[in-house]
Design a protein around this motif. Structure first.
Motif, short mmCIF file in Angstrom:
data_model
loop_
_atom_site.label_atom_id
_atom_site.label_comp_id
_atom_site.label_asym_id
_atom_site.label_seq_id
_atom_site.Cartn_x
_atom_site.Cartn_y
_atom_site.Cartn_z
N PHE A 22 11.72 -0.54 1.14
CA PHE A 22 11.46 -1.49 0.07
C PHE A 22 12.75 -1.87 -0.64
N ASP A 23 12.84 -3.15 -1.01
CA ASP A 23 14.04 -3.69 -1.63
C ASP A 23 13.87 -3.96 -3.12
N ASP A 24 12.69 -4.42 -3.55
CA ASP A 24 12.53 -4.83 -4.94
C ASP A 24 11.07 -4.69 -5.35
N VAL A 25 10.85 -4.51 -6.66
CA VAL A 25 9.50 -4.40 -7.21
C VAL A 25 9.50 -5.08 -8.57
N ILE A 26 8.45 -5.85 -8.86
CA ILE A 26 8.32 -6.54 -10.14
C ILE A 26 6.87 -6.53 -10.58
N VAL A 27 6.66 -6.92 -11.84
CA VAL A 27 5.31 -7.21 -12.34
C VAL A 27 5.17 -8.72 -12.37
N TYR A 28 4.19 -9.23 -11.62
CA TYR A 28 3.95 -10.66 -11.51
C TYR A 28 2.50 -10.94 -11.87
N LYS A 29 2.28 -11.76 -12.91
CA LYS A 29 0.94 -12.07 -13.40
C LYS A 29 0.14 -10.81 -13.69
N GLY A 30 0.83 -9.83 -14.30
CA GLY A 30 0.15 -8.62 -14.74
C GLY A 30 -0.08 -7.57 -13.69
N GLN A 31 0.39 -7.81 -12.45
CA GLN A 31 0.18 -6.86 -11.36
C GLN A 31 1.52 -6.52 -10.71
N PRO A 32 1.68 -5.26 -10.24
CA PRO A 32 2.93 -4.88 -9.58
C PRO A 32 2.95 -5.33 -8.12
N TYR A 33 4.10 -5.85 -7.71
CA TYR A 33 4.31 -6.29 -6.32
C TYR A 33 5.64 -5.72 -5.84
N LEU A 50 11.97 -6.72 5.28
CA LEU A 50 11.66 -7.86 6.15
C LEU A 50 11.09 -9.05 5.38
N GLY A 51 10.81 -8.85 4.10
CA GLY A 51 10.27 -9.93 3.28
C GLY A 51 8.76 -9.93 3.18
N CYS A 52 8.10 -8.87 3.61
CA CYS A 52 6.66 -8.76 3.42
C CYS A 52 6.38 -8.27 2.00
N VAL A 53 5.46 -8.93 1.30
CA VAL A 53 5.13 -8.58 -0.07
C VAL A 53 3.79 -7.86 -0.11
N PHE A 54 3.72 -6.80 -0.92
CA PHE A 54 2.51 -6.00 -1.07
C PHE A 54 2.13 -5.94 -2.54
N ARG A 55 0.83 -6.07 -2.81
CA ARG A 55 0.31 -5.81 -4.15
C ARG A 55 -0.04 -4.33 -4.23
N ILE A 56 0.37 -3.68 -5.32
CA ILE A 56 0.22 -2.24 -5.45
C ILE A 56 -1.01 -1.91 -6.28
N ASP A 57 -1.90 -1.11 -5.73
CA ASP A 57 -3.06 -0.59 -6.46
C ASP A 57 -2.74 0.86 -6.82
N VAL A 58 -2.34 1.06 -8.07
CA VAL A 58 -1.89 2.39 -8.48
C VAL A 58 -3.03 3.39 -8.45
N SER A 111 -5.64 3.73 -6.55
CA SER A 111 -5.98 4.23 -5.21
C SER A 111 -4.76 4.57 -4.38
N GLU A 112 -3.56 4.38 -4.98
CA GLU A 112 -2.30 4.63 -4.28
C GLU A 112 -2.24 3.84 -2.98
N ALA A 113 -2.72 2.60 -3.03
CA ALA A 113 -2.75 1.75 -1.84
C ALA A 113 -1.88 0.52 -2.06
N MET A 114 -1.40 -0.04 -0.97
CA MET A 114 -0.64 -1.28 -1.00
C MET A 114 -1.33 -2.31 -0.12
N VAL A 115 -1.59 -3.48 -0.70
CA VAL A 115 -2.29 -4.55 0.01
C VAL A 115 -1.28 -5.61 0.41
N LYS A 116 -1.13 -5.85 1.67
CA LYS A 116 -0.18 -6.84 2.15
C LYS A 116 -0.70 -8.24 1.85
N ILE A 117 0.13 -9.06 1.20
CA ILE A 117 -0.33 -10.40 0.82
C ILE A 117 0.49 -11.51 1.47
N SER A 118 1.55 -11.15 2.20
CA SER A 118 2.36 -12.21 2.81
C SER A 118 2.89 -11.76 4.16
N SER A 119 3.23 -12.76 4.96
CA SER A 119 3.94 -12.48 6.20
C SER A 119 5.40 -12.22 5.87
#
Length: 407
Positions: free
Chosen positions: A202-213, A218-226, A228-236
């Motif tokens: 992982f290269d970077d992490v931010i809060v975007y619209k109230g949610q951590p990403y 490789l440029g794949c973005v994941f939304r983090i569900d703290v 459930s300790e899960a990461m949901v892939k939202i982009s190619s």
């Protein structure tokens, strides 16, 4: 953030607010600079709010050991605007950027490199001598880092730290290690909880619209569900081979800025795949990478387009228009360039220290540069026309007689 509709020269007598609202406003102020601005309105406001006494910062575990033995510190980046009638007003009637760290006292830092700005004892531009009523202060972003003790250097081994919104979990952080792993900790925890990264770096992490990403190399973005300790892939992945990805929010949209290093740097910091550059590409990079210039040789910018029921796709951005992106050592933000003195739109302002961890950035004395997205040129910010005017304190030629230096 909603911007005030009034101009700087509009007279607003805040002392006429109902008396019962004063303590309600005052008790919401958690930062020294907000308390100072509140108390500077008038004598009545000053008397209803005691002097600011900061509470102890929250404690968090160290990345490589157990026990809550580090402190969370915060920097805030502001856009300072002064009335056009003020002697401090820049010649372009724009504003300045300033980064303020609040620990046991207020410290001013360079907004890009985070190097501390030091003043002579009689300097009228010392943070303790600000007349805060002369400025409108617009918050552009916050950055966070862990320190061993208050006022000490940053904790080693971390590349990025963010504070999670209280609506998600109270007083908790996400941190990326310098090896690219992602961890989570709440204040008082004995150790970090590591997210299973499946081999991702992982290269970077931010809060975007109230949610951590988080974005991987490789440029794949994941939304983090703290919870459930899960990461949901939202982009190619991004169609590019840069050595470092940065997440930037601008005008409510999410962007990835792909940073390209010279060939040797890509071998060391990339995914381990050596790229087969054409002779033309090698020549182009050699022309840009000369003695004394940064190891960064190019940037590509992509905007995320979310699709219903599908992974979002990245659209290459050829121009930022009138906006400028800032890739500081500890956070990224976007500014309407015309609001800055000496502004240049369609540019990326960055530091050559972004590719090392937070602790090393404090001792390596990184420099600042500006990248023009139109012609892909890179200039040292000190030699760029108007470049030195965008930061507070203003250059000495604006009439200041202060003496200041960088640590």
């Amino acid at each position: 953030m909603t911007r005030p509709s009034s101009t700087m020269d509009d007279a607003v007598d805040w002392s006429n607010l109902p008396v019962e609202l004063w303590p309600l406003i005052g008790e919401k102020l958690k930062l020294r600079i907000d308390s100072l601005r509140f108390r500077s309105v008038c004598h009545s406001w000053r008397s209803c709010l005691p002097r600011f006494h900061p509470s102890l910062p929250p404690k968090f575990p160290l990345p490589s050991s157990n026990g809550p033995t580090s402190f969370l510190s915060q920097n805030t980046v502001y856009l300072l605007q002064s009335p056009s009638t003020s002697s401090l007003a820049p010649p372009s009637s724009g504003g300045w950027l300033v980064k303020v760290e609040e620990c046991d006292r207020m410290l001013l830092r360079n907004p890009i490199t985070s190097r501390r700005i030091k003043y002579s004892n009689d300097s009228s531009l010392s943070p303790e001598c600000f007349n805060l009523l002369e400025f409108r202060m617009i918050e552009l972003g916050k950055s966070y880092f862990l320190r061993y003790i208050q006022g000490s250097g940053s904790v080693c081994g971390l590349k990025k730290v963010i504070l999670l919104p209280a609506e998600i979990v109270d007083c908790a952080i996400l941190a990326i290690s310098d090896k690219g792993s992602l961890g989570f900790a709440k204040s008082g925890d004995e150790k970090f909880t590591r997210f299973s990264n499946g081999g991702f770096v992982f290269d970077d992490v931010i809060v975007y619209k109230g949610q951590p990403y988080v974005v991987d190399s490789l440029g794949c973005v994941f939304r983090i569900d703290v919870s459930s300790e899960a990461m949901v892939k939202i982009s190619s992945k991004v169609v590019g081979f840069g050595g470092r990805k940065h997440l930037v929010e601008s005008c409510g949209e999410l962007y990835v800025v792909d940073r390209y290093f010279d060939q040797e740097q890509n071998k060391q910091e990339g995914t381990g795949v050596e790229l087969d550059f054409s002779l033309f590409a090698l020549w182009r990079r050699h022309q840009r990478y000369q003695s004394g210039e940064p190891k960064v040789v190019d940037f590509m910018v992509y905007k995320l387009e979310l699709l219903d029921g599908e992974l979002g796709r990245w659209v290459e951005v050829k121009s930022l228009g009138d906006r400028a992106f800032f890739l500081a050592v500890d956070c990224c933000f976007s500014v309407l360039a015309q609001e800055l003195a000496g502004y240049k739109g369609n540019c990326i302002y960055f530091s050559d220290g972004n590719n090392v961890n937070l602790a090393l950035r404090e001792v390596t004395r990184p420099e600042s540069f500006v990248f023009n997205l139109e012609d892909h040129s890179i200039q040292n910010l000190g030699s760029s026309p108007g470049g030195s005017q965008i930061f507070w304190p203003p250059p000495i030629e604006l009439g200041s007689t202060c003496s200041y230096s960088l640590d």
